[in-house]
Design an enzyme around this catalytic site. Structure first.
Site, short mmCIF file in Angstrom:
data_model
loop_
_atom_site.label_atom_id
_atom_site.label_comp_id
_atom_site.label_asym_id
_atom_site.label_seq_id
_atom_site.Cartn_x
_atom_site.Cartn_y
_atom_site.Cartn_z
N HIS A 55 0.83 -1.21 0.00
CA HIS A 55 0.00 0.00 0.00
C HIS A 55 0.87 1.26 0.00
O HIS A 55 1.93 1.30 0.64
CB HIS A 55 -0.95 0.01 1.20
CG HIS A 55 -2.13 -0.90 1.00
ND1 HIS A 55 -2.89 -1.39 2.04
CD2 HIS A 55 -2.70 -1.39 -0.14
CE1 HIS A 55 -3.85 -2.16 1.56
NE2 HIS A 55 -3.76 -2.18 0.24
N ASP A 57 0.74 4.01 1.46
CA ASP A 57 1.11 4.64 2.73
C ASP A 57 2.17 3.82 3.48
O ASP A 57 2.51 4.13 4.62
CB ASP A 57 -0.13 4.90 3.60
CG ASP A 57 -0.87 3.65 4.00
OD1 ASP A 57 -1.07 2.76 3.14
OD2 ASP A 57 -1.26 3.53 5.19
N HIS A 112 -5.02 -8.53 4.97
CA HIS A 112 -5.16 -7.11 4.65
C HIS A 112 -4.77 -6.93 3.17
O HIS A 112 -5.49 -6.31 2.39
CB HIS A 112 -4.25 -6.29 5.55
CG HIS A 112 -4.25 -4.82 5.26
ND1 HIS A 112 -5.34 -4.01 5.47
CD2 HIS A 112 -3.27 -4.01 4.77
CE1 HIS A 112 -5.04 -2.75 5.10
NE2 HIS A 112 -3.79 -2.73 4.69
N ASP A 131 -0.05 -3.45 8.70
CA ASP A 131 -1.50 -3.27 8.85
C ASP A 131 -2.20 -4.60 9.11
O ASP A 131 -3.36 -4.79 8.76
CB ASP A 131 -2.10 -2.62 7.60
CG ASP A 131 -1.72 -1.16 7.47
OD1 ASP A 131 -1.02 -0.63 8.36
OD2 ASP A 131 -2.14 -0.53 6.47
N HIS A 169 0.03 2.01 12.13
CA HIS A 169 -0.78 3.23 12.29
C HIS A 169 -1.04 3.54 13.76
O HIS A 169 -1.10 2.64 14.59
CB HIS A 169 -2.15 3.05 11.61
CG HIS A 169 -2.11 3.07 10.12
ND1 HIS A 169 -2.29 4.19 9.37
CD2 HIS A 169 -1.91 2.06 9.23
CE1 HIS A 169 -2.21 3.90 8.08
NE2 HIS A 169 -1.98 2.60 7.95
FE FE Z 1 -1.68 1.48 6.09
ZN ZN Z 2 -2.40 -1.02 4.28
#
Ligand code: FE
Ligand code: ZN
Length: 257
Positions: A55, A57, A112, A131, A169
């Site tokens: 991903h 991010d 995920h 994540d 996160h």
């Molecule tokens: Fe993320």
């Molecule tokens: Zn992610």
């Protein structure tokens, strides 16, 4: 070996893993600038990127870091070669590599995304979970189902209870607020929520957590909680009373919390 959280974007964490030699690896550099500033502030030399999944991010800074440091090793899941910018060291489940005199072990934890991995440093008692496992929660099921996520989380909770968990996160406060709706009488959860509220109020990171804390407070790791089962089944009278079905409904509730 030191581990330094680097806040990036709105609520992501990149992490610097800094060996005695000063060589540093960065886990999930969402963007390059704050990582480069942190490397400089710590007096370290960037040597590697470890990506947990593709991903943006989590890999968004790969290209710019490679421009600044063309010799960087970029580690990521082999099956996601095409989705991880600049990958140089594709790894599979169970791969081990040396970093700064310590050992790093790759744990495949899909759901995920289909190519998500965690990086476990047994000697440092630390795991980077991206994540997949969050403090108080788990990632959304974008490329896997409840059973797959539950299995992946099981591979992480099999690590020793005092393993420090560094996640991708800063979602802890909201995660625990959700958890409390399912287990209002979990005293350890209530106490952790108060602690986390205070940390967030002071602007401090709530990471790392530990496997033991997660087993006691994370609704996605608590199929043994009678209260959680009762609360979830009351909301979904047609839901079969089995751990995976309850997990799926818990995830569904969290998606819209
Ligand atoms: Fe993320
Ligand atoms: Zn992610």
């Amino acid at each position: 070996m030191r581990i330094v959280p680097v806040p990036v974007l709105l609520d992501n964490y990149a992490y610097l893993v800094i060996a005695e030699s000063g060589a540093a690896a960065v886990v999930d550099p969402s963007e390059a600038a704050p990582v480069l500033r942190a490397v400089e502030r710590e007096g370290a030399t960037l040597a590697a990127i470890w990506n947990t999944h593709h991903h943006w991010d989590h890999v968004g800074g790969n290209r710019d870091l490679l421009i600044a440091h063309p010799d960087l090793r970029v580690v990521g899941y082999a099956g996601d070669r095409a989705r991880i910018p600049g990958i140089t060291d594709p790894v599979e489940d169970g791969a081990q590599f040396d970093f700064g005199g310590g050992m790093v072990r790759v744990i495949f934890v899909p759901a995920h995304t289909s190519g998500h991995v965690a990086y476990h440093l047994p000697l440092q008692n630390a795991v980077f979970t991206g994540d997949t496992l969050f403090a108080g929660g788990c990632g959304r099921l974008f490329e896997g189902d409840a059973r797959m996520m539950s299995d992946s989380l099981g591979r992480l909770t099999a690590l020793s209870a005092d393993t420090r968990v560094f996640c991708g996160h800063e979602y802890t406060e909201k995660n625990l607020r959700f958890a409390l709706t399912l287990e209002p009488s979990n005293a350890e959860l209530a106490a952790k929520y108060r602690r986390v509220e205070a940390q967030v109020g002071r602007g401090e990171p709530t990471v790392p957590t530990t496997i033991a804390e997660e087993l006691a407070t994370n609704p996605f790791l608590r199929p043994s909680s009678e209260e959680l089962r009762r609360v979830v089944l009351a909301k979904f009278p047609d839901c079969p009373d089995d751990p995976i079905a309850v997990f799926a409904k818990t995830r569904e509730l969290k998606d819209s919390f």
